[in-house]
Design a protein around this motif. Structure first.
Motif: not given
Length: 548
Positions: A453-466, A476-483
């Motif tokens: 499902h889309p969200g911040l954690l999905q983005r982290l699972a797509q490529k190594p990210t800090a 901005q970042i909280r808007a990308e988070m799942s509830d």
């Protein structure tokens, strides 16, 4: 006896670097040799490949000018160089070309490739800025812009410690770039580039553009702006001054390289804003239209100069305001860093609410808070754990022991109060693997999610990210988070990193301070990235050891 004295002037650097051959990316060399094996290949078919690679272009132009017997003329474009050399000489050149294969664990390697990409991007922007429509002038402008940054190529290849020191002074000590270069090299990189371009007979226009005395002064630039904005009448002398500068072929070369060397600091970085305004004045277009054109050129450059295993500088500029910069430190800890981004001390451009392009490739750094932790809680412990992860992997039994060491370093050495490790299974489901500083009653320890499902954690699972969440990017970042994740994470500040094992997402590590309103510092985030890079390397080595 060979002198080991470090050069301290442009002349001395030229003497050191003039006979050092710059290697062509191995991928380009193989493609060129393969095409030359076709007996039906034509010069027209070779030209696009040669033009797409800055170093191959350099070798061709330099050789063509060496063969040119007419001192009154110069080979000023790649197309002309290819025509001058012919198939036989290009074939001979291809057999002798020095080649380099990218080592992703090498900071100098990555920075060398990055410098080449930056120069290609500058050449693409220069074509847009050239006021002349004559193809020979446009091609000469492109070639000059391509070789303007030659000093950066040579330094990262043959003097990486000095190149790294310059970056450290710029990014970490906030020194002006020219001041940092002068302090480390005894000259500017621009002066070094001028010396090398002239010595290797690459482009008279590039030599002219690289001369510091040919840079317009503040008064000239103000007159251009006054003309573009139609702010009052100009007298004849002022009009003549403007015309001379705008018609100077070296001016677009300078502007294009200024942009490409400065914009990675951020589109809202004061120098970048100023350069964009200068380009707007040159093109006589509104600043928004100018920015659109510059972004389009970024797209063209990233497509025309693909960089396997690296994000091209032009593409990185399109991702701003994420403000990514390639690793530049050569100390032992930084050399093993797998997380590619370090962050600049510039506030990010605030995206519009409907802007979906605000990628979270990295977190934005806030201004330092005087209450933040700016030193180790236990430096010796941190270094001991880092050493074990890097140098004593054979003494670490399994993944769980490595993760335990990391969590101990985060809390006991860096001052974080909660540290959790989440596992990502083959179905892209996330669940808690281990934690420290938490009780079983903490809701975050019970977090489970489907990362499809889309969200911040999905983005982290797509490529190594800090990611570092702070007061400046929290919204901005909280808007990308799942509830679900938003409900259990720290409301004000936390750090995340994704770790990949065997090229697939495996772990996400989380750390924060327990109390509401408490914020993690820049220092903690930098050491967090260093620690997690070492952990990622360690885990992969354990995997390899188990497979063997």
């Amino acid at each position: 006896m060979v002198s080991t004295t470090t050069p301290s002037s442009a002349d001395q650097w030229r003497e050191l670097l003039a006979d050092k051959p710059l290697p062509v990316p191995a991928r380009t060399v193989l493609m060129l040799r393969k095409r030359l094996q076709n007996p039906a290949v034509s010069l027209q078919q070779l030209c696009p490949l040669i033009e797409s690679d800055p170093v191959l272009s350099l070798h061709c132009v330099s050789l063509a000018n060496q063969l040119n017997r007419n001192p009154e003329t110069h080979v000023t474009s790649i197309e002309l160089a290819v025509a001058t050399l012919g198939l036989q000489r290009i074939t001979e050149l291809a057999s002798k070309l020095p080649a380099i294969k990218l080592n992703n664990a090498s900071v100098p390697h990555k920075q060398y490739y990055h410098a080449l990409g930056n120069s290609f991007h500058a050449a693409t922007q220069a074509q847009l800025l050239c006021r002349y429509r004559d193809n020979s002038i446009v091609n000469a402008t492109r070639t000059a812009a391509l070789f303007y940054g030659l000093g950066h190529w040579a330094l990262w290849r043959y003097a990486p410690h000095q190149a790294s020191e310059i970056k450290i002074r710029i990014y970490e000590q906030q020194q002006d770039s020219a001041e940092a270069e002068q302090a480390v090299l005894g000259c500017t990189v621009q002066q070094l580039s001028e010396q090398l371009v002239d010595h290797w007979q690459l482009s008279p226009l590039a030599v002219e553009a690289l001369k510091h005395e040919n840079s317009p002064d503040a008064k000239q630039l103000e007159l251009i702006h006054q003309r573009a904005a139609q702010l009052g009448e100009l007298d004849e002398d002022e009009k003549r001054t403007i015309k001379q500068l705008l018609n100077a072929q070296h001016y677009p070369v300078k502007l294009a390289n200024w942009l490409c060397l400065t914009a990675p600091m951020g589109w809202n970085y004061p120098k970048t804003v100023r350069i964009c305004q200068l380009i707007s004045d040159l093109l006589q277009k509104p600043i928004d239209d100018t920015t659109t054109l510059l972004h389009q050129q970024c797209v063209h450059a990233s497509r025309a100069h693909p960089m396997p295993d690296l994000l091209s500088p032009a593409a990185m500029m399109l991702l701003l305001p994420s403000e990514q910069v390639l690793s530049y430190r050569l100390d032992s800890a930084a050399a093993i860093t797998k997380v590619e981004t370090t962050l600049l001390k510039q506030k990010a451009i605030q995206p519009k609410d409907d802007d979906q392009s605000s990628a979270l490739a990295a977190a934005f750094e806030p201004e330092p808070d005087h209450q933040e932790i700016t030193d180790f809680v236990d430096k010796e412990l941190f270094q001991q754990i880092l050493h074990r992860l890097v140098k004593a992997v054979d003494k670490i039994k399994d993944h769980s022991q490595a993760i335990e060491l990391v969590q101990r370093a985060l809390i006991d050495a860096l001052g974080a109060e909660r540290a959790l490790t989440f596992h990502i299974d083959g179905e892209m489901r996330l669940k808690t693997l281990s934690f420290r500083g938490c009780s079983h009653d903490d809701r975050i320890t019970k977090l489970t999610m489907n990362l499809k499902h889309p969200g911040l954690l999905q983005r982290l699972a797509q490529k190594p990210t800090a990611v570092w969440v702070s007061e400046h990017n929290n919204r901005q970042i909280r808007a990308e988070m799942s509830d679900r994740f938003r409900a259990v994470c720290h409301p004000d500040s936390f750090m995340l990193v994704s770790l990949f094992l065997n090229h697939r997402p495996s772990l996400i590590v989380y750390a924060d301070l327990r109390d509401r309103g408490a914020r993690l510092s820049q220092f903690q985030f930098e050491k967090f990235k260093q620690l997690m890079a070492a952990c990622n390397r360690c885990l992969n080595q354990i995997n390899q050891r188990n497979q063997d």
